[in-house]
Design a protein around this motif. Structure first.
Motif, PDB file in Angstrom:
ATOM      1  N   ARG A 146       0.831  -1.208   0.000  1.00  0.00           N
ATOM      2  CA  ARG A 146       0.000   0.000   0.000  1.00  0.00           C
ATOM      3  C   ARG A 146       0.871   1.267   0.000  1.00  0.00           C
ATOM      4  O   ARG A 146       0.914   2.022   0.955  1.00  0.00           O
ATOM      5  CB  ARG A 146      -0.986  -0.020   1.175  1.00  0.00           C
ATOM      6  N   CYS A 186      -0.511  -2.021  -4.387  1.00  0.00           N
ATOM      7  CA  CYS A 186      -1.833  -1.401  -4.539  1.00  0.00           C
ATOM      8  C   CYS A 186      -2.866  -2.096  -3.639  1.00  0.00           C
ATOM      9  O   CYS A 186      -4.065  -1.822  -3.750  1.00  0.00           O
ATOM     10  CB  CYS A 186      -2.290  -1.477  -6.002  1.00  0.00           C
ATOM     11  N   GLY A 187      -2.410  -3.018  -2.782  1.00  0.00           N
ATOM     12  CA  GLY A 187      -3.328  -3.722  -1.879  1.00  0.00           C
ATOM     13  C   GLY A 187      -4.229  -4.712  -2.601  1.00  0.00           C
ATOM     14  O   GLY A 187      -5.314  -5.042  -2.107  1.00  0.00           O
ATOM     15  N   GLY A 239      -0.287   3.287  -7.126  1.00  0.00           N
ATOM     16  CA  GLY A 239      -0.236   3.278  -5.651  1.00  0.00           C
ATOM     17  C   GLY A 239      -0.255   4.698  -5.104  1.00  0.00           C
ATOM     18  O   GLY A 239      -0.939   5.000  -4.113  1.00  0.00           O
ATOM     19  N   GLU A 288      -2.998   6.601  -2.774  1.00  0.00           N
ATOM     20  CA  GLU A 288      -2.634   7.394  -1.590  1.00  0.00           C
ATOM     21  C   GLU A 288      -3.307   8.768  -1.650  1.00  0.00           C
ATOM     22  O   GLU A 288      -3.725   9.325  -0.632  1.00  0.00           O
ATOM     23  CB  GLU A 288      -1.109   7.540  -1.563  1.00  0.00           C
ATOM     24  N   PHE A 313      -7.088   1.605  -1.703  1.00  0.00           N
ATOM     25  CA  PHE A 313      -6.179   0.480  -1.854  1.00  0.00           C
ATOM     26  C   PHE A 313      -6.998  -0.809  -1.923  1.00  0.00           C
ATOM     27  O   PHE A 313      -7.940  -0.995  -1.143  1.00  0.00           O
ATOM     28  CB  PHE A 313      -5.189   0.412  -0.678  1.00  0.00           C
TER      29      PHE A 313
END
Ligand code: SF4
Length: 581
Positions: free
Chosen positions: A264, A335-336, A365, A369, A375
């Motif tokens: 993340r 990017c989770g 990513g 944020e 995410f």
């Protein structure tokens, strides 16, 4: 007798030149960086007429040396402003070498803005052809049409729409053995430099070409056999070994376990979904779904390691080749996202648009944020990639790379060095790779000095990842890499046996001596590696870079990374020791 092919895109003239004495014993990165230093003004605009794009295969590329089908592509980078070399496998490098081309230098810019050309090279010579019919289309459409027109056995090096649009994350794509657009000289925006020259693709037909002359066949064969034996024995590179069965993504679980898998946008060192995107899971899915799915695929002929894969859709048809560690991480943990079908789709889009998967994943990513998506939101991540493909204003911002995306969207914590996105190893935990990111001539680049070998994998000994005093280690790896791997023409992954087995290093030395008729020793290879790095640093210095640029992002010095709760503690003095005179 090999020659230099110089193509002027202003006059649309392609001509062959004799190889200057100075370049005769060079290859790969050593040659692209030296030509860039000799011919490109360091302060020029990377996308202007004065930058040049240089391609050169390694010294042993095109011979029967194992795992040696690499081509280096260099120039001044629009992403970093530094000198740049990115290298790729695929089928084109060996054809390039067997056509007797030592280096291809592309210079100038077309008089007509927006006009693109193909460069066709065969035993009869080189000529430029209009590329209008291939412009503005994805590479999954363009490559098959190029192969249909020029024959299935040519090699192709080309750019996608991101390169045509001069986006700084554009890579240069090389065809693989099944003629897919899937192998990349991805980093540093060299695809934008090729686009700025109006060159859409290079088509190489080596039928009837002169081949690669070998000055001393006996010495070459001795070296080739030594390296082949070592590759077949080492646990990481042998048939049925780690890279062959689970590919580079075998590292997902290993680096996650070490607490160093950036998650993340580099907020955590462990990803709860790591196993779902691991090399082991890729292997299982390939087996379960069957069809075209496979691991142990090779990106270029003559590779013994065969670390690549073809990832299938649920019905067994092809989604993408290849899901490798950096790409799966960039769109996965970073990017989770814990779904290989999604990372596969995002990688496929990168291949289609012609962008670097690391830069694209880190830019997305950063966009997450900034709040453009949550995410883990797979659909939004795919939508963001499509913005790049559509060329919307947001797409242009993302396509300019992670740092420009962060600056535009007001994100303070972005993981870049000299403007280039960090790869898949957390520098706060693995300090040697952090020193490498900070001090390479190329911006954050794990391949410039892969200290992960001793810091994580136990290759060439074991060194605690948390130790701070690693200037000597980073220097040694950078110098070794610049010649022994990046200039010889071998894939970086031969480094595992080369670092562990003395006969493997002897093999590389003897292969080079066999081709060139030299009497180099292993020490000579390190010395020449240092000379390459020094030359590149001199270019960067003349372009305005100082020690102040050999640093990691500030947030990594104060933001503690879970689970180890550590910051990047390496003092600046240690960073400055790496390339101290
Ligand atoms: S080891 Fe992997 S990346 Fe390297 S040449 Fe072989 S298949 Fe390509």
């Amino acid at each position: 007798m090999s020659r230099i092919l110089r193509v002027n895109m202003t006059d649309l003239v392609a001509k062959f030149e004799e190889v200057p004495e100075k370049y005769k014993l060079m290859g790969g990165r050593g040659l692209t960086s030296t030509i860039t230093c000799d011919e490109v003004p360091p302060t020029c605009h990377p996308l202007g007429a004065n930058n040049k794009l240089t391609l050169a295969t390694g010294i042993v590329t095109g011979t029967s040396a194992p795992t040696s089908g690499r081509i280096s592509i260099g120039g001044k980078s629009p992403l970093t402003g530094t000198i740049k070399e990115a290298n790729s496998g695929g089928t084109a490098p060996q054809k390039f070498a067997r056509l007797g081309i030592k280096a291809l230098i592309v210079e100038g810019q077309p008089k007509e803005k927006g006009k693109f050309w193909l460069l066709k090279v065969d035993k009869e010579g080189a000529r430029l052809l209009p590329a209008d019919e291939f412009v503005g289309k994805g590479l999954y459409e363009t490559f098959p049409r190029i192969f249909k027109k020029f024959g299935q056995d040519v090699g192709v090096i080309g750019i996608g729409i991101a390169g045509e649009r001069l986006m700084s994350m554009a890579g240069i794509c090389v065809s693989d053995p099944e003629n897919r657009p899937s192998r990349y000289a991805g980093r540093g925006g060299m695809g934008a430099v090729m686009g700025s020259k109006g060159l859409k693709a290079i088509i190489l037909n080596d039928k009837g070409g002169p081949g690669v002359p070998i000055a001393n066949k006996e010495v070459f064969d001795t070296g080739r056999k030594k390296l082949t034996a070592a590759l077949r024995e080492h646990s990481i590179t042998k048939p049925g070994g780690a890279l062959n069965t689970t590919g580079t993504a075998t590292l997902i679980n290993v680096i996650n376990e070490a607490g160093a898998l950036p998650t993340r946008n580099f907020r955590d060192g462990r990803f709860e979904g790591a196993n779902k995107i691991s090399g082991e899971t890729i292997n299982e899915i390939c087996k379960q779904r069957g069809g075209v799915g496979m691991t142990g695929h090779s990106c270029s002929p003559g590779c013994i390691i065969r670390c690549s894969n073809v990832y299938p859709k649920p019905d067994g048809t092809e989604l993408v080749s290849v899901q490798e560690y950096e790409s799966v991480w960039a769109f996965g943990a970073n990017c989770g996202i814990d779904d290989l079908d999604v990372t596969g789709e995002l990688i496929r889009l990168c291949n289609d648009y012609g962008v670097d998967t690391i830069e694209a994943g880190v830019a997305i990513g950063v966009a997450m944020e900034a709040g453009l998506a949550k995410f883990g939101d797979s659909n939004k991540a795919i939508e963001l990639m499509h913005e790049i493909g559509k060329g919307t204003p947001l797409g242009y911002i993302l396509g300019s790379g992670a740092e420009i995306t962060a600056r535009t969207l007001g994100v303070v914590r972005y993981p870049t060095t000299k403007g280039q996105a960090m790869p898949a190893y957390e520098p706060r935990v693995i300090r040697g790779i952090g020193i490498t990111y900070a001090t390479t001539t190329m911006g954050a680049d794990h391949t410039a000095g892969y200290t992960i070998s001793p810091e994580i994998l136990g290759v060439s000994g074991e060194i605690d990842k948390f130790i701070l005093e690693k200037a000597d280690l980073a220097r040694k790896f950078q110098h070794t890499t610049a010649f022994t791997f990046d200039s010889s023409g071998h894939c970086l992954f031969i480094s595992f046996p080369v670092l562990d087995t003395p006969s493997a290093l002897e093999g590389v030395v003897e292969e080079c001596n066999g081709v060139l008729g030299t009497s180099w020793t292993a020490d000579d290879l390190i010395r020449m590696g240092k000379e390459i790095v020094d030359r590149e640093r001199a270019f960067n210095e003349a372009a305005g870079f100082t020690r102040a640029h050999d640093r990691l992002p500030e947030f990594m010095k104060y933001e503690k990374l879970p689970p180890h709760k550590v910051v990047f503690e390496v003092p600046d003095e240690e960073l400055d020791k790496v390339h101290a005179p």
